[in-house]
Design a protein around this motif. Sequence first.
Motif, PDB file in Angstrom:
ATOM      1  N   UNK A  19      50.362   4.454  15.024  1.00  0.00           N
ATOM      2  CA  UNK A  19      51.733   4.349  15.357  1.00  0.00           C
ATOM      3  C   UNK A  19      52.212   3.306  14.881  1.00  0.00           C
ATOM      4  N   UNK A  20      51.670   1.838  14.472  1.00  0.00           N
ATOM      5  CA  UNK A  20      52.316   0.868  14.086  1.00  0.00           C
ATOM      6  C   UNK A  20      52.774   1.208  12.578  1.00  0.00           C
ATOM      7  N   UNK A  21      51.737   1.887  11.826  1.00  0.00           N
ATOM      8  CA  UNK A  21      52.132   1.997  10.578  1.00  0.00           C
ATOM      9  C   UNK A  21      53.237   3.175  10.367  1.00  0.00           C
ATOM     10  N   UNK A  22      53.270   3.999  11.269  1.00  0.00           N
ATOM     11  CA  UNK A  22      54.256   4.852  11.245  1.00  0.00           C
ATOM     12  C   UNK A  22      55.828   4.451  11.522  1.00  0.00           C
ATOM     13  N   UNK A  23      55.973   3.471  12.383  1.00  0.00           N
ATOM     14  CA  UNK A  23      57.239   2.553  12.711  1.00  0.00           C
ATOM     15  C   UNK A  23      57.455   1.925  11.430  1.00  0.00           C
ATOM     16  N   UNK A  24      56.400   1.165  10.968  1.00  0.00           N
ATOM     17  CA  UNK A  24      56.885   0.407   9.861  1.00  0.00           C
ATOM     18  C   UNK A  24      57.318   1.422   8.694  1.00  0.00           C
ATOM     19  N   UNK A  25      56.892   2.207   8.628  1.00  0.00           N
ATOM     20  CA  UNK A  25      57.235   3.256   7.328  1.00  0.00           C
ATOM     21  C   UNK A  25      58.588   3.665   7.716  1.00  0.00           C
ATOM     22  N   UNK A  26      58.849   4.208   9.108  1.00  0.00           N
ATOM     23  CA  UNK A  26      60.183   4.690   9.371  1.00  0.00           C
ATOM     24  C   UNK A  26      61.226   3.725   9.315  1.00  0.00           C
ATOM     25  N   UNK A  27      60.904   2.444   9.230  1.00  0.00           N
ATOM     26  CA  UNK A  27      61.908   1.464   9.331  1.00  0.00           C
ATOM     27  C   UNK A  27      62.723   1.280   7.844  1.00  0.00           C
ATOM     28  N   UNK A  28      61.938   2.192   6.891  1.00  0.00           N
ATOM     29  CA  UNK A  28      62.595   2.014   5.694  1.00  0.00           C
ATOM     30  C   UNK A  28      63.145   3.433   5.300  1.00  0.00           C
ATOM     31  N   UNK A  29      63.345   4.230   6.156  1.00  0.00           N
ATOM     32  CA  UNK A  29      64.032   5.656   6.034  1.00  0.00           C
ATOM     33  C   UNK A  29      65.301   5.448   6.120  1.00  0.00           C
ATOM     34  N   UNK A  30      66.094   6.279   5.242  1.00  0.00           N
ATOM     35  CA  UNK A  30      67.538   6.255   5.171  1.00  0.00           C
ATOM     36  C   UNK A  30      68.039   6.548   6.965  1.00  0.00           C
ATOM     37  N   UNK A  31      69.083   6.262   7.219  1.00  0.00           N
ATOM     38  CA  UNK A  31      69.639   6.264   8.538  1.00  0.00           C
ATOM     39  C   UNK A  31      69.863   7.756   8.943  1.00  0.00           C
ATOM     40  N   UNK A  32      70.708   8.264   7.900  1.00  0.00           N
ATOM     41  CA  UNK A  32      70.860   9.740   7.900  1.00  0.00           C
ATOM     42  C   UNK A  32      69.984  10.830   7.323  1.00  0.00           C
ATOM     43  N   UNK A  33      68.762  10.526   7.344  1.00  0.00           N
ATOM     44  CA  UNK A  33      67.663  11.171   6.972  1.00  0.00           C
ATOM     45  C   UNK A  33      67.590  12.886   7.014  1.00  0.00           C
ATOM     46  N   UNK A  34      67.255  13.536   6.074  1.00  0.00           N
ATOM     47  CA  UNK A  34      66.876  15.029   6.257  1.00  0.00           C
ATOM     48  C   UNK A  34      65.878  15.217   7.378  1.00  0.00           C
ATOM     49  N   UNK A  35      66.475  15.888   8.512  1.00  0.00           N
ATOM     50  CA  UNK A  35      65.728  16.370   9.538  1.00  0.00           C
ATOM     51  C   UNK A  35      64.944  17.519   9.099  1.00  0.00           C
ATOM     52  N   UNK A  36      65.054  18.333   8.056  1.00  0.00           N
ATOM     53  CA  UNK A  36      64.005  19.223   7.602  1.00  0.00           C
ATOM     54  C   UNK A  36      62.965  18.847   6.742  1.00  0.00           C
ATOM     55  N   UNK A  37      63.251  17.806   6.181  1.00  0.00           N
ATOM     56  CA  UNK A  37      62.332  17.173   5.170  1.00  0.00           C
ATOM     57  C   UNK A  37      61.250  16.303   5.411  1.00  0.00           C
ATOM     58  N   UNK A  38      60.629  15.535   4.460  1.00  0.00           N
ATOM     59  CA  UNK A  38      59.642  14.794   5.041  1.00  0.00           C
ATOM     60  C   UNK A  38      59.793  13.755   6.044  1.00  0.00           C
ATOM     61  N   UNK A  39      60.907  13.098   5.954  1.00  0.00           N
ATOM     62  CA  UNK A  39      61.513  12.147   7.014  1.00  0.00           C
ATOM     63  C   UNK A  39      61.631  12.332   8.366  1.00  0.00           C
TER      64      UNK A  39
END
Length: 262
Positions: free
Chosen positions: A116-136
């Motif tokens: 979970x820690x690494x998932x949150x770290x990775x998510x912090x670099x995701x664009x704000x308006x990410x594609x909800x149907x894509x990898x993000x």
Amino acid sequence: MPPKGHDKSVRRSIPGLPSLPRPLYGRTESLPNRALTRRHSHPWVQLSYAIQGVLEVQTAAGRFVAPPERAVWIPAGVPHRVFSSPHTEMRSLYIDCSVAGWAAQRCHVLAVNDLLRELIRTFSGVPVEYDQDGPHGRLAQVILDQLAEAPQIDLMLPLPQDSRLQQIYRSLEQHPDQSTTLQHWSDRFGVTEKTLSRLFLRDTGLTFRAWRQRLRLLGALTPLERGERVTDVALACGYDSTSAFIAAFRQQFGETPGEFFR
């Protein structure tokens, strides 16, 4: 830890979001100084989490403390303040209530495992308006699944509601090393010690001795996380010896201070 020196803390701004851009929104902050927010609430769930430093969330019910590998779950609509120790690295999540229907409607502390820690770290670099149907979007769903399974842990100090007990709390909050007995307070308030004991159990679910020990040990987490000597922290918390402090710490948290912060 916030109890001492609230007035020396830097006021931290609260993002003025009219709504969340996505059901899961990540917020990253680096806080070089001790910081706090004013009391506020959100129409969404907040996961207050730091990869470095110690956080404390205070509500009317109590103080919820999150050293690294822990996070505080704050339900929508709950008024709260957030305190952070110096050099805190925040990786908070804001969660739309529509995707968190499984969560308890009360504030609590969660364990954050390595995944979970690494998932949150990775998510912090995701664009704000990410594609909800894509990898993000799929990453966001995995995070939500992990949060749903994260175990709750007892890192909370219940706050008394009785005005006399609140005076005791404020005194011990500022001077946790004091050895003032409940008999001293009962003499000061003109009531019996048995009355104060009964009030502590009613308001906090703990005996006075157990409640004071939890206050001291939760207050010890910030200096320990900063690397201060266990002996110095033990004395500042009112323990006569390092061994007594370590024994109490192990009893409360299931680990020694060294194991807890490893």
